[in-house]
Design an enzyme around this catalytic site. Structure first.
Site, mmCIF file in Angstrom:
data_model
loop_
_atom_site.group_PDB
_atom_site.id
_atom_site.type_symbol
_atom_site.label_atom_id
_atom_site.label_comp_id
_atom_site.label_asym_id
_atom_site.label_seq_id
_atom_site.Cartn_x
_atom_site.Cartn_y
_atom_site.Cartn_z
ATOM 1 N N GLU A 187 -3.469 -56.955 26.988
ATOM 2 C CA GLU A 187 -4.106 -58.160 27.550
ATOM 3 C C GLU A 187 -5.113 -58.663 26.526
ATOM 4 O O GLU A 187 -5.863 -57.864 25.938
ATOM 5 C CB GLU A 187 -4.809 -57.801 28.866
ATOM 6 C CG GLU A 187 -5.305 -59.009 29.649
ATOM 7 C CD GLU A 187 -6.789 -59.301 29.544
ATOM 8 O OE1 GLU A 187 -7.240 -60.309 30.092
ATOM 9 O OE2 GLU A 187 -7.512 -58.512 28.889
ATOM 10 N N ASP B 167 -7.970 -62.003 25.401
ATOM 11 C CA ASP B 167 -8.748 -63.167 25.857
ATOM 12 C C ASP B 167 -8.796 -64.183 24.728
ATOM 13 O O ASP B 167 -9.235 -63.854 23.614
ATOM 14 C CB ASP B 167 -10.173 -62.733 26.208
ATOM 15 C CG ASP B 167 -10.187 -61.755 27.365
ATOM 16 O OD1 ASP B 167 -9.879 -62.163 28.489
ATOM 17 O OD2 ASP B 167 -10.510 -60.562 27.124
ATOM 18 N N GLU C 11 -4.813 -64.268 28.292
ATOM 19 C CA GLU C 11 -5.752 -64.943 29.211
ATOM 20 C C GLU C 11 -6.430 -66.098 28.490
ATOM 21 O O GLU C 11 -7.068 -65.916 27.444
ATOM 22 C CB GLU C 11 -6.828 -63.976 29.733
ATOM 23 C CG GLU C 11 -7.780 -64.746 30.662
ATOM 24 C CD GLU C 11 -8.908 -63.932 31.280
ATOM 25 O OE1 GLU C 11 -8.863 -62.687 31.221
ATOM 26 O OE2 GLU C 11 -9.823 -64.578 31.816
ATOM 27 N N ASP D 75 -8.314 -50.151 31.302
ATOM 28 C CA ASP D 75 -8.889 -49.812 29.993
ATOM 29 C C ASP D 75 -8.303 -48.503 29.470
ATOM 30 O O ASP D 75 -8.454 -48.175 28.292
ATOM 31 C CB ASP D 75 -10.417 -49.627 30.122
ATOM 32 C CG ASP D 75 -11.154 -50.927 30.395
ATOM 33 O OD1 ASP D 75 -10.518 -51.999 30.357
ATOM 34 O OD2 ASP D 75 -12.380 -50.880 30.646
ATOM 35 N N HIS E 200 -13.721 -61.862 24.384
ATOM 36 C CA HIS E 200 -13.890 -61.988 25.836
ATOM 37 C C HIS E 200 -15.046 -62.889 26.259
ATOM 38 O O HIS E 200 -14.883 -63.839 27.014
ATOM 39 C CB HIS E 200 -14.074 -60.615 26.477
ATOM 40 C CG HIS E 200 -14.295 -60.691 27.950
ATOM 41 N ND1 HIS E 200 -15.553 -60.838 28.520
ATOM 42 C CD2 HIS E 200 -13.422 -60.699 28.990
ATOM 43 C CE1 HIS E 200 -15.443 -60.913 29.817
ATOM 44 N NE2 HIS E 200 -14.168 -60.833 30.143
ATOM 45 N N LYS F 174 -9.417 -67.864 28.318
ATOM 46 C CA LYS F 174 -10.764 -67.561 28.811
ATOM 47 C C LYS F 174 -11.624 -68.818 28.742
ATOM 48 O O LYS F 174 -11.770 -69.427 27.677
ATOM 49 C CB LYS F 174 -11.353 -66.440 27.950
ATOM 50 C CG LYS F 174 -12.748 -66.006 28.326
ATOM 51 C CD LYS F 174 -12.861 -65.496 29.752
ATOM 52 C CE LYS F 174 -12.432 -64.067 29.934
ATOM 53 N NZ LYS F 174 -12.424 -63.669 31.368
ATOM 54 N N HIS G 268 -5.958 -53.386 28.973
ATOM 55 C CA HIS G 268 -6.938 -54.460 29.167
ATOM 56 C C HIS G 268 -7.801 -54.651 27.921
ATOM 57 O O HIS G 268 -8.515 -53.738 27.518
ATOM 58 C CB HIS G 268 -7.817 -54.067 30.353
ATOM 59 C CG HIS G 268 -8.917 -55.013 30.659
ATOM 60 N ND1 HIS G 268 -10.246 -54.658 30.608
ATOM 61 C CD2 HIS G 268 -8.891 -56.313 31.046
ATOM 62 C CE1 HIS G 268 -10.992 -55.684 30.969
ATOM 63 N NE2 HIS G 268 -10.202 -56.703 31.229
ATOM 64 N N ARG G 269 -7.717 -55.818 27.326
ATOM 65 C CA ARG G 269 -8.391 -56.126 26.045
ATOM 66 C C ARG G 269 -7.949 -55.096 24.995
ATOM 67 O O ARG G 269 -8.730 -54.696 24.128
ATOM 68 C CB ARG G 269 -9.911 -56.131 26.193
ATOM 69 C CG ARG G 269 -10.433 -56.965 27.355
ATOM 70 C CD ARG G 269 -11.959 -56.933 27.481
ATOM 71 N NE ARG G 269 -12.383 -57.417 28.794
ATOM 72 C CZ ARG G 269 -13.611 -57.331 29.271
ATOM 73 N NH1 ARG G 269 -14.573 -56.818 28.534
ATOM 74 N NH2 ARG G 269 -13.905 -57.789 30.475
#
Ligand code: G3P
Ligand code: CA
Length: 286
Positions: free
Chosen positions: A73, A75, A147, A273, A88, A149, A46-47
């Site tokens: 992942e 954003d 994503e 994470d 993000h 965003k 995640h990120r």
């Protein structure tokens, strides 16, 4: 025999010592997860591996790859001068040394920002990457869960993302290593029209806890993934999503217990994470 007992004892001691860092073999209820269960679970950093490095930076993405995540992942938003940038929040205040809205800053202004020191001094000087830099650095090395965003703030962002992927020949059929998702479902629909061969996902928050079968069928008309906050995931939701023909990648697991719970609920992937909470650990489990 004595050697096996010693190895087992050492292994148990290691689990106790390292806690969540290595242990991915026991489910929430003390159930032992099989190697197969763990290997089929899609691991999404995640990120990037943002528990270990500043989110949405090249370092975090590289760490995700080193930790053998199946996907990173990211954003994606847009600068004032129309460049796609990976960050993000809709302001730069939390994750850089600057201030202001993403859409009010030019790419040149972004290039002056430090996106690492808020996380740790060791990452001072880390930059906010552009979308194209991330594609060029990581295509072929890992999957990328993109994503969009707050796309409602950036008219035309769906087309720009599509163009960057098409230019790189990354929009072909069966490219299951690129997935595009958003909380903005109109944007997902539009992206699916632009990139019909790529997989898409709808992100959903807590208000979708009672999503109906009809709503899921509507999502499934253009999306392959229903990706909810992990707080609303139940066995029933997972089976309804599967019935609708989609996969489910909940977000965002931050503890080993949360990952175990999601394993037990039979989700298809875990957005985390800490990628080490999700993967099979051969040293420990063999
Ligand atoms: O990929 C899902 C997750 O990233 C959605 O939440 O706020 O971390 O972008 P957020
Ligand atoms: Ca995200």
């Amino acid at each position: 025999m004595k050697r096996i007992v010693t190895i087992l004892a050492a292994s148990l001691a290691l689990t106790a010592f390292t806690g969540s860092a290595l242990g991915a073999e026991q489910g929430e209820a003390g159930k032992v997860l099989t190697k197969q269960q763990q290997q089929k679970m899609v691991n999404i950093a995640h990120r990037g591996a943002s528990g270990h490095a500043p989110e949405n930076t090249m370092e975090a993405f590289q760490k995700g790859v080193e930790m053998k995540s199946d996907y990173i992942e990211i954003d994606v938003q847009m600068t004032k001068d129309g460049e796609l940038i990976v960050i993000h929040d809709t302001t730069v205040d939390r994750t850089t040394d600057g201030t202001g809205k993403v859409g009010d800053l030019t790419l040149e202004e972004f290039e002056q920002l430090d996106a690492g020191s808020w996380f740790s001094e060791a990452y001072t000087g880390e930059e906010v990457p552009t979308f194209e830099e991330v594609l060029d650095a990581f295509r072929g090395k890992t999957g990328i869960l993109i994503e969009m965003k707050a796309p409602e703030l950036y008219p035309g962002v769906e087309e720009k993302i599509a163009d960057a992927l098409i230019e790189r020949n990354m929009s072909k059929p069966n490219n299951n290593k690129i997935i595009i998702q958003s909380f903005n479902h109109k944007a997902v629909k539009k992206s699916k029209e632009l990139l019909p061969n790529l997989s898409h996902g709808v992100l959903t928050g807590g208000s979708w806890a009672n999503v109906t079968e009809e709503q899921l069928a509507q999502f499934a008309a253009y999306a392959d993934y229903f990706n909810p906050t992990m707080n609303i995931v139940t066995h029933e939701l997972v089976s309804d999503v599967h019935e609708a023909g989609m996969d489910i990648f909940p977000y965002t697991s931050r503890t080993q217990e949360q990952a175990w719970r999601l394993f037990d609920l039979n989700v298809d992937g875990i957005i985390t994470d800490f990628p080490e909470h999700v993967y099979y650990h051969p040293v420990k489990n063999s």
